[in-house]
Design a protein around this motif. Structure first.
Motif, PDB file in Angstrom:
ATOM      1  N   GLY A 156       2.262  13.842  -1.039  1.00  0.00           N
ATOM      2  CA  GLY A 156       2.155  15.089  -1.818  1.00  0.00           C
ATOM      3  C   GLY A 156       2.167  16.331  -0.941  1.00  0.00           C
ATOM      4  N   THR A 157       2.977  16.325   0.111  1.00  0.00           N
ATOM      5  CA  THR A 157       2.956  17.451   1.059  1.00  0.00           C
ATOM      6  C   THR A 157       3.373  18.763   0.400  1.00  0.00           C
ATOM      7  OG1 THR A 157       5.012  16.460   1.815  1.00  0.00           O
ATOM      8  CG2 THR A 157       3.187  16.425   3.349  1.00  0.00           C
ATOM      9  N   ARG A 158       4.353  18.698  -0.510  1.00  0.00           N
ATOM     10  CA  ARG A 158       4.849  19.951  -1.096  1.00  0.00           C
ATOM     11  C   ARG A 158       3.799  20.635  -1.964  1.00  0.00           C
ATOM     12  NH1 ARG A 158       9.999  17.608  -3.864  1.00  0.00           N
ATOM     13  NH2 ARG A 158       8.795  15.696  -3.609  1.00  0.00           N
ATOM     14  N   LEU A 159       2.924  19.846  -2.554  1.00  0.00           N
ATOM     15  CA  LEU A 159       1.891  20.420  -3.420  1.00  0.00           C
ATOM     16  C   LEU A 159       0.808  21.110  -2.578  1.00  0.00           C
ATOM     17  CD1 LEU A 159       0.887  20.739  -6.332  1.00  0.00           C
ATOM     18  CD2 LEU A 159      -0.330  18.572  -6.075  1.00  0.00           C
ATOM     19  N   GLY A 160       0.656  20.615  -1.350  1.00  0.00           N
ATOM     20  CA  GLY A 160      -0.303  21.238  -0.437  1.00  0.00           C
ATOM     21  C   GLY A 160      -1.742  21.092  -0.904  1.00  0.00           C
ATOM     22  N   PHE A 161      -2.045  20.025  -1.635  1.00  0.00           N
ATOM     23  CA  PHE A 161      -3.408  19.809  -2.122  1.00  0.00           C
ATOM     24  C   PHE A 161      -4.111  18.847  -1.172  1.00  0.00           C
ATOM     25  CE2 PHE A 161      -5.930  16.794  -4.852  1.00  0.00           C
ATOM     26  CZ  PHE A 161      -7.010  17.633  -5.061  1.00  0.00           C
ATOM     27  N   ASN A 162      -5.362  19.126  -0.871  1.00  0.00           N
ATOM     28  CA  ASN A 162      -6.069  18.318   0.106  1.00  0.00           C
ATOM     29  C   ASN A 162      -6.713  17.099  -0.573  1.00  0.00           C
ATOM     30  OD1 ASN A 162      -7.260  17.465   2.408  1.00  0.00           O
ATOM     31  ND2 ASN A 162      -8.918  18.975   2.372  1.00  0.00           N
ATOM     32  N   GLY A 163      -5.916  16.067  -0.774  1.00  0.00           N
ATOM     33  CA  GLY A 163      -6.425  14.860  -1.438  1.00  0.00           C
ATOM     34  C   GLY A 163      -5.270  14.153  -2.111  1.00  0.00           C
ATOM     35  N   PRO A 164      -5.481  12.914  -2.577  1.00  0.00           N
ATOM     36  CA  PRO A 164      -4.392  12.219  -3.275  1.00  0.00           C
ATOM     37  C   PRO A 164      -3.968  13.002  -4.523  1.00  0.00           C
ATOM     38  CG  PRO A 164      -6.258  10.753  -2.837  1.00  0.00           C
ATOM     39  CD  PRO A 164      -6.718  12.124  -2.500  1.00  0.00           C
ATOM     40  N   LYS A 165      -2.659  13.014  -4.798  1.00  0.00           N
ATOM     41  CA  LYS A 165      -2.141  13.826  -5.907  1.00  0.00           C
ATOM     42  C   LYS A 165      -2.810  13.489  -7.240  1.00  0.00           C
ATOM     43  CE  LYS A 165       2.524  15.470  -5.740  1.00  0.00           C
ATOM     44  NZ  LYS A 165       3.929  15.164  -6.029  1.00  0.00           N
ATOM     45  N   GLY A 166      -3.114  12.220  -7.443  1.00  0.00           N
ATOM     46  CA  GLY A 166      -3.727  11.803  -8.706  1.00  0.00           C
ATOM     47  C   GLY A 166      -5.083  12.443  -8.951  1.00  0.00           C
ATOM     48  N   THR A 167      -5.726  12.934  -7.882  1.00  0.00           N
ATOM     49  CA  THR A 167      -7.051  13.551  -8.029  1.00  0.00           C
ATOM     50  C   THR A 167      -6.945  15.072  -8.188  1.00  0.00           C
ATOM     51  OG1 THR A 167      -7.425  13.855  -5.655  1.00  0.00           O
ATOM     52  CG2 THR A 167      -8.029  11.723  -6.564  1.00  0.00           C
ATOM     53  N   PHE A 168      -5.713  15.548  -8.337  1.00  0.00           N
ATOM     54  CA  PHE A 168      -5.477  16.981  -8.554  1.00  0.00           C
ATOM     55  C   PHE A 168      -5.754  17.312 -10.023  1.00  0.00           C
ATOM     56  CE2 PHE A 168      -2.491  20.411  -9.755  1.00  0.00           C
ATOM     57  CZ  PHE A 168      -2.898  21.391  -8.863  1.00  0.00           C
ATOM     58  N   LYS A 169      -6.478  18.400 -10.242  1.00  0.00           N
ATOM     59  CA  LYS A 169      -6.815  18.785 -11.620  1.00  0.00           C
ATOM     60  C   LYS A 169      -5.850  19.874 -12.062  1.00  0.00           C
ATOM     61  CE  LYS A 169     -11.144  18.977 -14.077  1.00  0.00           C
ATOM     62  NZ  LYS A 169     -12.540  19.247 -13.985  1.00  0.00           N
ATOM     63  N   ILE A 170      -5.206  19.631 -13.185  1.00  0.00           N
ATOM     64  CA  ILE A 170      -4.190  20.586 -13.640  1.00  0.00           C
ATOM     65  C   ILE A 170      -4.697  21.321 -14.879  1.00  0.00           C
ATOM     66  CG2 ILE A 170      -2.892  18.790 -14.906  1.00  0.00           C
ATOM     67  CD1 ILE A 170      -0.347  20.345 -13.912  1.00  0.00           C
ATOM     68  N   LYS A 203      -3.642   5.422   3.687  1.00  0.00           N
ATOM     69  CA  LYS A 203      -4.397   6.668   3.870  1.00  0.00           C
ATOM     70  C   LYS A 203      -5.240   7.045   2.660  1.00  0.00           C
ATOM     71  CE  LYS A 203      -1.694   8.977   7.390  1.00  0.00           C
ATOM     72  NZ  LYS A 203      -0.354   8.353   7.411  1.00  0.00           N
ATOM     73  N   ASN A 204      -4.701   6.810   1.431  1.00  0.00           N
ATOM     74  CA  ASN A 204      -5.447   7.357   0.284  1.00  0.00           C
ATOM     75  C   ASN A 204      -6.147   6.312  -0.580  1.00  0.00           C
ATOM     76  OD1 ASN A 204      -3.554   6.320  -1.542  1.00  0.00           O
ATOM     77  ND2 ASN A 204      -2.483   8.249  -1.824  1.00  0.00           N
ATOM     78  N   ASN A 205      -6.045   5.036  -0.213  1.00  0.00           N
ATOM     79  CA  ASN A 205      -6.602   3.978  -1.072  1.00  0.00           C
ATOM     80  C   ASN A 205      -8.095   4.157  -1.354  1.00  0.00           C
ATOM     81  OD1 ASN A 205      -6.410   1.196  -2.368  1.00  0.00           O
ATOM     82  ND2 ASN A 205      -8.037   0.937  -0.857  1.00  0.00           N
ATOM     83  N   ASP A 206      -8.889   4.333  -0.297  1.00  0.00           N
ATOM     84  CA  ASP A 206     -10.343   4.357  -0.504  1.00  0.00           C
ATOM     85  C   ASP A 206     -10.749   5.536  -1.375  1.00  0.00           C
ATOM     86  OD1 ASP A 206     -10.159   2.227   1.070  1.00  0.00           O
ATOM     87  OD2 ASP A 206     -11.261   3.044   2.792  1.00  0.00           O
ATOM     88  N   GLU A 207     -10.068   6.660  -1.106  1.00  0.00           N
ATOM     89  CA  GLU A 207     -10.394   7.870  -1.870  1.00  0.00           C
ATOM     90  C   GLU A 207     -10.047   7.674  -3.359  1.00  0.00           C
ATOM     91  OE1 GLU A 207      -9.626  12.586  -1.352  1.00  0.00           O
ATOM     92  OE2 GLU A 207      -8.922  11.299   0.265  1.00  0.00           O
ATOM     93  N   ILE A 208      -8.907   7.033  -3.618  1.00  0.00           N
ATOM     94  CA  ILE A 208      -8.496   6.827  -5.012  1.00  0.00           C
ATOM     95  C   ILE A 208      -9.442   5.853  -5.714  1.00  0.00           C
ATOM     96  CG2 ILE A 208      -6.695   5.777  -6.475  1.00  0.00           C
ATOM     97  CD1 ILE A 208      -4.603   7.121  -4.721  1.00  0.00           C
ATOM     98  N   VAL A 209      -9.788   4.758  -5.033  1.00  0.00           N
ATOM     99  CA  VAL A 209     -10.677   3.772  -5.665  1.00  0.00           C
ATOM    100  C   VAL A 209     -12.033   4.419  -5.983  1.00  0.00           C
ATOM    101  CG1 VAL A 209     -11.837   1.544  -5.379  1.00  0.00           C
ATOM    102  CG2 VAL A 209      -9.476   1.808  -4.588  1.00  0.00           C
ATOM    103  N   SER A 210     -12.607   5.171  -5.021  1.00  0.00           N
ATOM    104  CA  SER A 210     -13.908   5.793  -5.309  1.00  0.00           C
ATOM    105  C   SER A 210     -13.784   6.829  -6.416  1.00  0.00           C
ATOM    106  CB  SER A 210     -14.541   6.504  -4.119  1.00  0.00           C
ATOM    107  OG  SER A 210     -14.134   5.996  -2.937  1.00  0.00           O
ATOM    108  N   PHE A 211     -12.676   7.569  -6.406  1.00  0.00           N
ATOM    109  CA  PHE A 211     -12.478   8.589  -7.448  1.00  0.00           C
ATOM    110  C   PHE A 211     -12.462   7.937  -8.833  1.00  0.00           C
ATOM    111  CE2 PHE A 211      -9.542  10.892 -10.237  1.00  0.00           C
ATOM    112  CZ  PHE A 211     -10.044  12.182 -10.182  1.00  0.00           C
ATOM    113  N   MET A 212     -11.740   6.844  -8.953  1.00  0.00           N
ATOM    114  CA  MET A 212     -11.650   6.182 -10.266  1.00  0.00           C
ATOM    115  C   MET A 212     -13.020   5.628 -10.667  1.00  0.00           C
ATOM    116  SD  MET A 212      -8.653   6.676 -11.440  1.00  0.00           S
ATOM    117  CE  MET A 212      -8.221   5.481 -12.678  1.00  0.00           C
ATOM    118  N   GLU A 213     -13.745   5.071  -9.692  1.00  0.00           N
ATOM    119  CA  GLU A 213     -15.098   4.559  -9.970  1.00  0.00           C
ATOM    120  C   GLU A 213     -15.986   5.692 -10.487  1.00  0.00           C
ATOM    121  OE1 GLU A 213     -17.239   1.876  -9.654  1.00  0.00           O
ATOM    122  OE2 GLU A 213     -15.540   0.506  -9.582  1.00  0.00           O
TER     123      GLU A 213
END
Ligand code: UTP
Length: 418
Positions: free
Chosen positions: A105-119, A156-166
């Motif tokens: 998600g480099t173009r979005l420039g968000f610090n975190g996995p794209k799925g955790t971006f709030k729109i 790189k983003n697996n742990d962050e995504i799993v904890s986010f979903m939890e």
């Protein structure tokens, strides 16, 4: 492998920079680098380097437009026949979905996995994962089923995504029906074929593209898991299209009725130079040509009515039979390279911060899998119904444009909200 063996291998595969670095570092760092190198397939590095020199040439003479089904032109009976075939698969619990969320998600420039971006959508802002969960939940409710939902993450983003979903209690999705699997990585290579070390003396790697999904499903046991569950069809979509409809009964029905193992939803280009991958036929097989590789005469080509000949475009809305996935998972998809700027350690162990792109990242693309099949079904979608990508921080395909498409969509479909 011991130091001598590694040096010999590095010599064989022409890696003088790493040899110099190994000769300069302390023993502890040396041991760590050797350990990491022992797990790297240097032959593959050589193949990647060969790939840098390859240029893609597209010859329009070999290409034809794809045939697509335009749902607006189907009779009510035809439409229902397709839909019913799709619904039958759902009701028999033979359907699963995968969301690919391993991108950087480099173009979005968000610090975190794209799925955790709030729109900022109406009536309240939502995370991209939440939008996906809602979309599958709506189908679960409509058809009284629970669809197995898999999420592809990266190293790189697996742990962050799993904890986010939890933390967010899977946005109400039944936890037992959600699975995660990691995709692979490929090392970066500089223009002269050297492996890149970062400031911590670690080999710089990057996620190996969304086409990694097939191989990763096999390696991580997802194919076996799906077989045990009796899954026969799998929709694979991307996290950053907030109008993604994974439970696409029309697409499913068309694939079944046409006897295809893959089906894809396209949209028609708004104008010839629109930056989208183009669907076409090459030697009778469906192929996607990236916008950067489309030749001029293909952009300009028109049919006898003066309409764009190659307008059908890829929006990464793809359905595969599990059999097709298994077949693709055993193939070596081609690499695509991206020239990027990365900090690197030079032969004197000094960190360099180049201003221009200096290294290549390699990726597999999901659409390259199409070429292994003689027949693929294409159903034409509509931008305002099917495609609201969140790619860039601002401007086109940004959170702002995607949120507008999403809000407009839900104003038109208010009665379908949960
Ligand atoms: P993109 O190709 O648009 O890349 O991904 P990206 O990583 O999200 O964004 P940029 O290019 O760095 O700005 C399309 C979809 O494929 C997934 C992404 O998460 C997104 O859903 N993807 C991409 C992966 O799952 N793995 C990858 O290695 C690359």
């Amino acid at each position: 492998m011991d130091e001598k063996e590694i040096i010999k291998k590095l010599e064989k595969y022409n890696q003088p920079r790493l040899i110099n670095i190994l000769n300069k570092v302390d023993n502890k760092t040396k041991k760590e680098i050797i350990e990491e190198l022992s797990e790297i397939n240097l032959k593959e590095i050589e193949r990647l380097y060969e790939n840098i020199k390859d240029t893609v040439e597209v010859d329009i003479g070999e290409l034809k437009p794809v045939k697509s089904i335009n749902p607006d032109k189907l009779t009510k009976e035809q439409y229902e026949e397709f839909e019913n075939a799709g619904i039958d698969v759902l009701k028999n619990n033979k359907f699963a979905v995968i969301i690919m969320a391993g991108g950087e998600g480099t173009r979005l420039g968000f610090n975190g996995p794209k799925g955790t971006f709030k729109i900022d959508v109406e009536p309240k802002p939502k995370y991209l994962f939440e939008i996906m969960a809602d979309s599958i939940q709506r189908a679960n409710k409509k058809y009284d089923i629970t669809i197995p939902w898999y999420i592809m993450t990266s190293e790189k983003n697996n742990d962050e995504i799993v904890s986010f979903m939890e933390e967010h209690n899977y946005f109400g999705y039944p936890k037992d029906f959600v699975g995660f699997f990691k995709q692979g990585e490929l090392p970066l290579i500089t223009e002269d074929g050297q492996i890149v070390l970062d400031e911590n003396y670690k080999i710089r790697k990057a996620a190996d593209g969304n086409g990694s999904v097939f191989k990763s499903m096999r390696e991580r046991g997802v194919i076996e898991d799906m077989k045990e569950k009796g899954i026969e069809w799998v929709y694979i979509g991307q996290i950053d299209n907030i109008l993604l409809k994974m439970v696409d009964t029309l697409l499913l029905g068309v694939a079944i009725k046409e006897g295809s193992e893959i089906a894809t939803r396209s949209v028609f280009k708004d104008f010839p130079r629109e930056r989208m991958g183009t669907l076409c036929l090459k030697n009778g097989n469906v192929k996607v040509i990236e916008y950067s590789e489309i030749p001029e005469d293909m952009i300009e080509a028109k049919n006898e009515n003066g309409e764009m000949l190659f307008g059908e475009s890829n929006i990464t809305c793809n359905l595969f039979s599990l059999k097709a996935i298994e077949k693709i998972s055993l193939k070596d998809l081609p690499y695509h390279k991206a020239h990027k700027r990365y900090n690197y350690l030079d032969e004197n162990c000094k960190i360099c911060e180049p201003e221009e792109p200096n290294a290549y990242k390699f990726e597999y693309f999901i659409f390259d899998s199409f070429e292994y099949f003689n027949q693929i079904s294409v159903v034409r979608g509509k931008r305002e119904e099917d495609f609201a990508p969140v790619k860039n921080k601002e401007g086109v395909q940004s959170p702002e444009t995607a949120a507008k498409l999403y809000n407009d969509y839900w104003r038109r479909h208010a009665d379908e909200r949960m």
